[in-house]
Design a protein around this motif. Structure first.
Motif, PDB file in Angstrom:
ATOM      1  N   ARG A   1     118.701  -5.261  36.270  1.00 63.99           N
ATOM      2  CA  ARG A   1     118.176  -6.597  36.005  1.00 63.99           C
ATOM      3  C   ARG A   1     119.164  -7.674  36.449  1.00 63.99           C
ATOM      4  NH1 ARG A   1     116.270  -4.372  31.022  1.00 63.99           N
ATOM      5  NH2 ARG A   1     118.101  -5.231  29.953  1.00 63.99           N
ATOM      6  N   ALA A   2     120.432  -7.488  36.087  1.00 57.80           N
ATOM      7  CA  ALA A   2     121.433  -8.487  36.461  1.00 57.80           C
ATOM      8  C   ALA A   2     121.646  -8.515  37.973  1.00 57.80           C
ATOM      9  CB  ALA A   2     122.758  -8.189  35.754  1.00 57.80           C
TER      10      ALA A   2
ATOM     11  N   ARG B   1     123.934 -14.008  29.355  1.00 57.89           N
ATOM     12  CA  ARG B   1     122.980 -15.130  29.273  1.00 57.89           C
ATOM     13  C   ARG B   1     121.606 -14.643  28.850  1.00 57.89           C
ATOM     14  NH1 ARG B   1     118.960 -17.131  31.892  1.00 57.89           N
ATOM     15  NH2 ARG B   1     119.029 -15.459  33.441  1.00 57.89           N
ATOM     16  N   ARG B   2     121.234 -13.469  29.383  1.00 64.71           N
ATOM     17  CA  ARG B   2     119.897 -12.946  29.096  1.00 64.71           C
ATOM     18  C   ARG B   2     119.831 -12.356  27.688  1.00 64.71           C
ATOM     19  NH1 ARG B   2     115.750 -11.316  32.551  1.00 64.71           N
ATOM     20  NH2 ARG B   2     114.289  -9.817  31.622  1.00 64.71           N
ATOM     21  N   ASP B   3     120.806 -11.514  27.339  1.00 70.03           N
ATOM     22  CA  ASP B   3     120.839 -10.895  26.014  1.00 70.03           C
ATOM     23  C   ASP B   3     122.275 -10.456  25.742  1.00 70.03           C
ATOM     24  OD1 ASP B   3     120.588  -9.487  23.685  1.00 70.03           O
ATOM     25  OD2 ASP B   3     118.818  -8.355  24.304  1.00 70.03           O
TER      26      ASP B   3
ATOM     27  N   VAL C   1     119.078 -10.587  39.882  1.00 70.41           N
ATOM     28  CA  VAL C   1     119.355 -12.026  39.794  1.00 70.41           C
ATOM     29  C   VAL C   1     120.426 -12.412  40.812  1.00 70.41           C
ATOM     30  CG1 VAL C   1     120.200 -13.880  38.311  1.00 70.41           C
ATOM     31  CG2 VAL C   1     118.670 -12.125  37.379  1.00 70.41           C
TER      32      VAL C   1
ATOM     33  N   GLU D   1     125.510 -12.846  33.694  1.00 69.88           N
ATOM     34  CA  GLU D   1     124.043 -12.871  33.701  1.00 69.88           C
ATOM     35  C   GLU D   1     123.481 -12.051  32.543  1.00 69.88           C
ATOM     36  OE1 GLU D   1     120.093 -13.287  34.358  1.00 69.88           O
ATOM     37  OE2 GLU D   1     121.764 -14.503  35.088  1.00 69.88           O
ATOM     38  N   THR D   2     124.114 -10.908  32.264  1.00 70.26           N
ATOM     39  CA  THR D   2     123.664 -10.082  31.147  1.00 70.26           C
ATOM     40  C   THR D   2     123.863 -10.811  29.817  1.00 70.26           C
ATOM     41  OG1 THR D   2     124.204  -8.085  32.382  1.00 70.26           O
ATOM     42  CG2 THR D   2     123.954  -7.861  29.999  1.00 70.26           C
TER      43      THR D   2
END
Length: 426
Positions: free
Chosen positions: A39-40, A144-146, A43, A141-142
């Motif tokens: 996922r990261a 920021r997302r969770d 992005v 990024e991780t």
């Protein structure tokens, strides 16, 4: 590109020298970590231009080895970094699809930077900086997302950094291979240039390039040293074990020839420098060496080589060093062997009627008398006989040959004839 997140049940990339451990399945935490990583990474793929901008700027600020390349071609460096990041980050998501293209990219970067002269340490530092920046962006990024998912990245951290290390190895290997090729090309080009200079076939238009390549002044003073070894057994070294004045770091360029080795000697001192050089030359027993006259400029090295060859031919078969400027009569003899042989036959031919031992005594006496500048006293001391014995032998020579040793012309001819007999074996 190597698989960043390797399957724990797949075959290793390279055969292991030891018996592999039993297979074990990836844990649930590992699987979750891979999903978080993917996922990261997706992005990051979407924001690669911005990531590339930051990495290029960081290279400019933190890595001096890249600064000149960025200043002269920022767009080129940007494209290189972007291409590498695209394949490397893509490998986090699709290892198999990006593996080979990522390998090719890293090899290309290693070869290109070697050709450009960027230090290998700088190239490896750039790769590690890129790896660190990608990893930090994955973590950011991780988070920021969770934020709770950040702890899962620990499960893939070793894989990511192993990936970076593996590509550093690919880059280093490609860099060193390119460096070896470049070194061989440089040495071969230098060898061809030295050969052209010594042959006298170098173009005037190429002299400035030759001077820069060889680190020599185009209009400097030079001499050439020619060295030929005494007969050697099988397996002996091609170049005689000869030491130039100044030791192994002395400024000389060596070039092999069919019958001799040649060294270009830059001269910077007074006209007597060649005499000092010849005296300081460490010539082993049995090795023949000849030093030609000094010449002006690289364009005259062909003449200097021919003069050195003449000096070498004037060197005794037993070995030693001959400085051409101090052996010009001998040089005249070896420069025209046919004429020298004819002169020796004309002047000394009458001695052939004598017994060999008697003939050798007269020739030895003549040589000693000429070396003593016409002094029978000094010649007798050298030959361990009375001066009158020397004079008697000289008179006998005059009677046999019809020559008069007090006549300058005859003395010159006798001297050249003796040189021809000594050097040519006539």
């Amino acid at each position: 590109m190597p698989q960043v997140v390797r399957s724990r049940i797949g075959a290793p990339h390279r055969p292991s020298p030891v018996t592999p451990l039993p297979h074990r399945f990836r844990s649930l935490a590992d699987r979750e970590a891979v999903e978080v990583l993917h996922r990261a990474a997706r992005v990051l793929v979407a924001s690669l231009p911005a990531l590339t901008d930051r990495l290029v700027e960081a290279l400019y600020v933190q890595e001096p080895g890249y600064r000149a390349a960025i200043e002269s071609g920022r767009a080129e460096v940007w494209q290189e970094v972007h291409h590498s990041l695209r394949h490397n980050v893509g490998s986090l998501i699709q290892p198999r699809e990006f593996r080979e293209s990522a390998h090719r990219t890293s090899r290309w970067i290693g070869e290109t930077r070697a050709e450009q002269g960027v230090p290998l340490d700088a190239v490896l530092h750039a790769f590690r900086m890129g790896g660190a920046m990608v990893w930090q962006d994955l973590v950011d990024e991780t988070a920021r997302r969770d934020p709770d998912d950040v702890r899962l990245l620990v499960h893939v951290a070793a894989d990511v950094w192993n990936f970076v290390d593996e590509h550093c190895g690919i880059v280093a290997d490609a860099y060193r291979q390119a460096e070896r090729r470049l070194s061989w090309r440089r040495e071969n080009r230098q060898r061809l240039m030295v050969a052209a200079l010594l042959d006298g076939t170098a173009r005037i238009a190429d002299l400035a390039e030759a001077a820069a390549m060889l680190g020599l002044p185009e209009q400097g003073r030079y001499a050439v040293l020619a060295v030929a070894a005494a007969p050697r057994g099988p397996g002996s070294a091609a170049r005689p074990p000869l030491t130039l004045p100044g030791g192994p770091d002395a400024p000389a360029l060596w070039h092999p020839g069919p019958e001799a080795e040649f060294a270009i000697l830059p001269l910077a001192g007074p006209s007597g420098e060649l005499r000092a050089l010849a005296a300081a030359l460490d010539v082993p027993a049995g090795v023949r060496a000849g030093i030609g006259s000094a010449v002006e400029g690289l364009a005259a090295l062909g003449d200097a080589r021919r003069l050195a060859e003449t000096a070498l031919r004037a060197c005794p078969a037993s070995g030693g060093t001959v400085l051409l400027d101090e052996h010009l009569p001998d040089a005249l003899v070896v420069s025209s062997p046919a004429l020298a042989g004819a002169l020796a036959d004309r002047v000394l031919g009458a001695l052939g009627r004598l017994d060999p031992a008697d003939r050798d005594v007269i020739v030895e006496t003549l040589t000693a008398w000429l070396d003593a500048d016409g002094s029978a006293q000094r010649a007798g001391a050298k030959l361990y006989c009375h001066r009158n014995t020397v004079l008697n032998r000289l008179r006998r020579f005059e009677q046999l040959t019809g020559r008069c040793l007090t006549r300058p012309r005859d003395a010159v001819e006798v001297s050249l004839a003796l040189a021809a007999r000594r050097l040519l074996g006539t």
